[in-house]
Design an enzyme around this catalytic site. Structure first.
Site, PDB file in Angstrom:
ATOM      1  CG  ASP A   1      -2.130  -0.933   0.988  1.00 43.91           C
ATOM      2  OD1 ASP A   1      -2.434  -1.249  -0.181  1.00 43.91           O
ATOM      3  OD2 ASP A   1      -2.750  -1.360   1.967  1.00 43.91           O
TER       4      ASP A   1
ATOM      5  N   GLY B   1       0.902   5.128  -1.457  1.00 43.88           N
ATOM      6  CA  GLY B   1       1.552   6.027  -0.502  1.00 43.88           C
ATOM      7  C   GLY B   1       0.637   6.400   0.639  1.00 43.88           C
TER       8      GLY B   1
ATOM      9  CE1 TYR C   1      -9.113  -4.281   6.271  1.00 42.69           C
ATOM     10  CE2 TYR C   1      -8.567  -5.222   4.143  1.00 42.69           C
ATOM     11  CZ  TYR C   1      -8.950  -5.379   5.457  1.00 42.69           C
ATOM     12  OH  TYR C   1      -9.169  -6.630   5.956  1.00 42.69           O
TER      13      TYR C   1
END
Length: 514
Positions: free
Chosen positions: A330, A335, A414
Site C-alpha cells: 500500500d 503512498g 480498507y
C-alpha cells in the site's frame, strides 16, 4: 537494480537562501521550484508525470552534527536543501529519479531506472484508470451481458498489477468491478463491495487503454464462465443511517478546559516540533510514508534518529487467476501520504486536538495542500500507580496519560489507523488498527471454499494477511554510543547529571553510563 544516468544539460537557476530546518518537509514554493528546474532538462512540449516531489533528507553524517549543535546551543553548520523527485515521461515506461539542489538551484542527478521497476499510482492516474476501464466498449459489452437494472452505477477499483512472472513486464492495473445498490442508484455512498461483478479489465498505463478483460472464477476451481444475467442480492450497507444503532449508551465527553498539555511549535512553513512530558521530537510528512518522526528525545536524551512506517504488504490467499496477484504494497503502490484522511471530518480524535497539514504534489508537479492529515491528542491510559494503606484505609492513586500522534489512510476498501503513542515512563508504542471493509469477489450461491469466507449472499472475502514493516533508526545516547560501558567516553546528555561516586549499601557502584 538496473539504472542509467541520463545525460542532461545543466539546469541552473538563481541560488536562493533557504531558511527551512533541514528536516522540514518541502514547502509549496520548493515543490514548484523543483519541478520547474527538472522540467528545464526536457524540450518544452515534454510532459512529465510526477509521482513524488519530497524532501531528500540530508546525509546522516551531516545532519547529526547539526542536531547536536542545535540542542547544545552551538553554531549550526549549513545544510543545503534538496528535493527527491520520482517521475515518468508521461505515457511511457521511462521511470526516473532525480535529485534537485534547491539551495544551489540545480539538478544534481537524473537517473532512469531499469526494466521491471515501476512507480506508484497517483491520485489523478487512479481516477483516470477507473474512467478508462468503465468507458471501454469491450467492458461495456461484457457488463451488458449481466442485464443489470436500468441506471445501475458500476464502480471500478484499480489494483496495481501484481507480478507472477507471466507477461507482467508492463506497468498495468487490474480493475475489479462492482455496482452500487441498484435499488437506490442515487445513493453515492452505497456499499458497492456487497455487489461484486465477474468482469475485470486490465489497463496498460503507457497506452492508457484496456488491453485485456479477465473473467473471474466464481466456483471452487479455476474455471470461468461467460457473464450471464445477474442475481442481485439484498444490499448490505455500512452507513449509520441504514443501521439500527444502540440506544442505551449515554454521551461520553472528553473535555480539557485548560487545553492540552503538549506544545507544538512551528518551524518555518512546514516543520513542527512537539514537546510533552519530557518528550521532544520533530514531525514530518511525505508522499510514501505519511508521518515521520525525527530526532526523538526524552529528557534531553537522544533515543531515535528517525521512525516511520516503511511499507505494508497484504497478500491474498485465493490461488486462482487473477486473484493470486492480489498482494498490495500500500505504501509502495500508492503512498500513506497521498491516501491520508482529513481527520477533522469525523470523530477520529477526542479532547483538545491539534491538527497538522501537509503539502504534497500533483502529477503535474504542482503543490497539493492536504489539511488535517495528522491529529495530536492526549488520552487517559488508566491507573498508572496505586497503593492503599490497609491500616488506615487511605488510598493514593495516579492516573496515567498518553500522547497520541495519529494518521488514518484509506486504501480503496480498507482504512488503517496508525499512531505513535508516548507515555510518561519513556515508552513508545506504534499501533496499527485495520478497519473499513474487506475486499470482496463474487462466488456462486451455496458454495464454500477453503481460501475465504462468504460474508453476504454471492460475496466472498478472501483470507489475507497484513504485514507491516517499520523503519526505526535508534540513536540511544547519540550515534557515537557503542554501548560498551567499560570503555565509554561519551558525555551525558544536556541537563542529565548524576553522582557517579554514589554507592549503594556503601560498596556497590550505584550508577553506570547506560
Amino acid at each position: 537494480m538496473s539504472t542509467e544516468q541520463v545525460s542532461f544539460r545543466d539546469s541552473v537557476g538563481v541560488a536562493e537562501r533557504v531558511s527551512s530546518h533541514p528536516l522540514s518537509p518541502l514547502t509549496s514554493s520548493e515543490i514548484t521550484n523543483a519541478s520547474r528546474l527538472l522540467q528545464r532538462l526536457y524540450p518544452e512540449n515534454t510532459s512529465l508525470q510526477y509521482k513524488a516531489i519530497t524532501l531528500q533528507e540530508p546525509a546522516k553524517a551531516k545532519l547529526v552534527p547539526f542536531l547536536d549543535a542545535e540542542h547544545g546551543g552551538f553554531k549550526k553548520p549549513t545544510i543545503e536543501r534538496r528535493a527527491f523527485i520520482s517521475y515518468y515521461i508521461r505515457n511511457t515506461d521511462k521511470l526516473h529519479e532525480a535529485i534537485v539542489n534547491l539551495s544551489r538551484q540545480r539538478v544534481e542527478s537524473n537517473v532512469r531506472l531499469g526494466p521491471n521497476i515501476h512507480g506508484p499510482g497517483d491520485a489523478e492516474e487512479i481516477l483516470l484508470v477507473e474512467k478508462i476501464a468503465l468507458e471501454d466498449e469491450g467492458v461495456k459489452a461484457e457488463i451488458a451481458k449481466l442485464q443489470l437494472p436500468e441506471d445501475t452505477a458500476v464502480i471500478s477499483d484499480p489494483w496495481i498489477y501484481g507480478s507472477d512472472g507471466v507477461n507482467d513486464e508492463r506497468r498495468m492495473y487490474q480493475c475489479f468491478l462492482y455496482m452500487r445498490n441498484p435499488h437506490d442508484p442515487s445513493d453515492l455512498d452505497s456499499n458497492h463491495y456487497a455487489f461484486p461483478l465477474t468482469i475485470s479489465p486490465v489497463v496498460d498505463t503507457v497506452q492508457m487503454k484496456v488491453i485485456r478483460i479477465d473473467l473471474l472464477p466464481t466456483g471452487s476451481d479455476h474455471s470461468v464462465k461467460e457473464p450471464q444475467p445477474l442475481h442481485i442480492p439484498p444490499p448490505n450497507e455500512y452507513d449509520p443511517e441504514h443501521q439500527q444503532l444502540r440506544t442505551d449508551l449515554k454521551p461520553l465527553s472528553v473535555v480539557q478546559p485548560e487545553g492540552a498539555s503538549f506544545k507544538v511549535t512551528k518551524t518555518g512553513e512546514t516543520g513542527s516540533v512537539l514537546e510533552w512530558q519530557k518528550w521532544f521530537f520533530r514531525i514530518g510528512f511525505n508522499q510514501r510514508e505519511g508521518m515521520v518522526l525525527h530526532d526523538v528525545r526524552y529528557d534531553s536524551r537522544s533515543l531515535f534518529y528517525r521512525m516511520s512506517l516503511s511499507d505494508m504488504v497484504i497478500p491474498y490467499a485465493d490461488p486462482r487467476h487473477p486473484f493470486h496477484k492480489k498482494a498490495a504494497f500500500d505504501l509502495g503502490d500508492a503512498g500513506a501520504g497521498v491516501m491520508a484522511n482529513n481527520l477533522k471530518l469525523g470523530c477520529d480524535c477526542l479532547g483538545s486536538i491539534h491538527y497538522l497539514n501537509a503539502v504534497l504534489n500533483t502529477d503535474k508537479g504542482e503543490p497539493w495542500h492536504m489539511e488535517n492529515v495528522v491529529c495530536i491528542h492526549e488520552q487517559d491510559a488508566g491507573i498508572g500507580w496505586k497503593h492503599t494503606n490497609y491500616r488506615t484505609g487511605k488510598a493514593a492513586v495516579v492516573r496515567s496519560r498518553e500522547l497520541v500522534v495519529q494518521s488514518i489512510i484509506t486504501v480503496a476498501n480498507y482504512e488503517y489507523i496508525m499512531a505513535f503513542i508516548f507515555n510518561q515512563a519513556g515508552e513508545i508504542k506504534y499501533e496499527v488498527r485495520a478497519t473499513g471493509i474487506v475486499s470482496t469477489q463474487p462466488i456462486d450461491d451455496g458454495l464454500e471454499v477453503p481460501w475465504g469466507t462468504v460474508v453476504h449472499p454471492g460475496v466472498l472475502a478472501a483470507y489475507h494477511q497484513h504485514i507491516f514493516s517499520l523503519r526505526v533508526d535508534p540513536a540511544i545516547d547519540g550515534p557515537d554510543c557503542q554501548h560498551d560501558c567499560t570503555s565509554c567516553t561519551i558525555r551525558y546528555p544536556v541537563k542529565f547529571s548524576i553522582d557517579e561516586a554514589d554507592e549503594l549499601y556503601g560498596h556497590v557502584k550505584g550508577w553506570a553510563t547506560h
